[in-house]
Design an enzyme around this catalytic site. Sequence first.
Site, PDB file in Angstrom:
ATOM      1  N   VAL A  41       0.882  -1.134  -0.265  1.00  0.00           N
ATOM      2  CA  VAL A  41       0.057  -0.103  -0.064  1.00  0.00           C
ATOM      3  C   VAL A  41       0.993   1.371  -0.016  1.00  0.00           C
ATOM      4  O   VAL A  41       1.710   1.287   0.857  1.00  0.00           O
ATOM      5  CB  VAL A  41      -1.093   0.087   1.345  1.00  0.00           C
ATOM      6  CG1 VAL A  41      -1.920   1.271   1.227  1.00  0.00           C
ATOM      7  CG2 VAL A  41      -1.899  -1.268   1.305  1.00  0.00           C
ATOM      8  N   CYS A  42       0.575   2.098  -0.782  1.00  0.00           N
ATOM      9  CA  CYS A  42       1.271   3.435  -0.957  1.00  0.00           C
ATOM     10  C   CYS A  42       2.699   3.258  -1.022  1.00  0.00           C
ATOM     11  O   CYS A  42       3.380   2.395  -1.721  1.00  0.00           O
ATOM     12  CB  CYS A  42       0.883   4.437   0.348  1.00  0.00           C
ATOM     13  SG  CYS A  42       1.243   5.832   0.310  1.00  0.00           S
ATOM     14  N   THR A  43       3.600   3.886  -0.130  1.00  0.00           N
ATOM     15  CA  THR A  43       5.003   3.813  -0.160  1.00  0.00           C
ATOM     16  C   THR A  43       5.444   2.678   0.251  1.00  0.00           C
ATOM     17  O   THR A  43       6.702   2.407   0.216  1.00  0.00           O
ATOM     18  CB  THR A  43       5.861   4.982   0.416  1.00  0.00           C
ATOM     19  OG1 THR A  43       5.483   5.015   1.785  1.00  0.00           O
ATOM     20  CG2 THR A  43       5.322   6.411  -0.317  1.00  0.00           C
TER      21      THR A  43
END
Length: 210
Positions: A106-108
């Site tokens: 998820v995300c970074t």
Amino acid sequence: MARRVAALLFDDVEVMDFAGPFEVFAVTGQRSGAGLFEVFTVARERRPVLARNGLSINPNFDFAEAPEAEILVVPGGYGTRREMHDAATLAFVRAHAESAERVLSVCTGALILGRAGLLDGLSATTHRGALHELREHAPATTVLDTARVVDNGHIVLSAGISAGIDAALHLVAELHGVEQAAETAAYMEYDWRHRTVDGTSVVKVQRAAG
């Protein structure tokens, strides 16, 4: 048997990055008593983890005692810039990604997977503000700037923050059918109508055998 889901935690983790997928997997099948997923959290040490904005979380396990899981969730947040250089974190992610059925970034969290060498030859996405960092740290990866969810099969990645909910629902649909995923989204009162597996936000990467 319920699939076990391990959600990685670390200081400065983005709250919704782990809490969104945590909620999706934890409530899936709950109304019918199916018990489709068993979700737990894991951190380097078994001490309170301070997420973004000071939220304190008590992980269920530390790296040494964490059981294997069928799904590994690797969230993002500013803490990834530290964790992506931490040998213990990278070793844990590599080991548990190898034994997991699916890995969800998820995300970074994609930066951690990239530094761990798990995105080489794959397609990926991340938060729009970190696309340049992902290209820098995972040069052997095809970065898809506008994709919300990228499904490589074993490794699934999502864009920023709330996109992790879409990716988790996508995995529920892949593993237990679209109807089950839709039921979970409806319970959460989450608008998933335009984000189903046959929508435009999920990029499924097909790779040649061998």
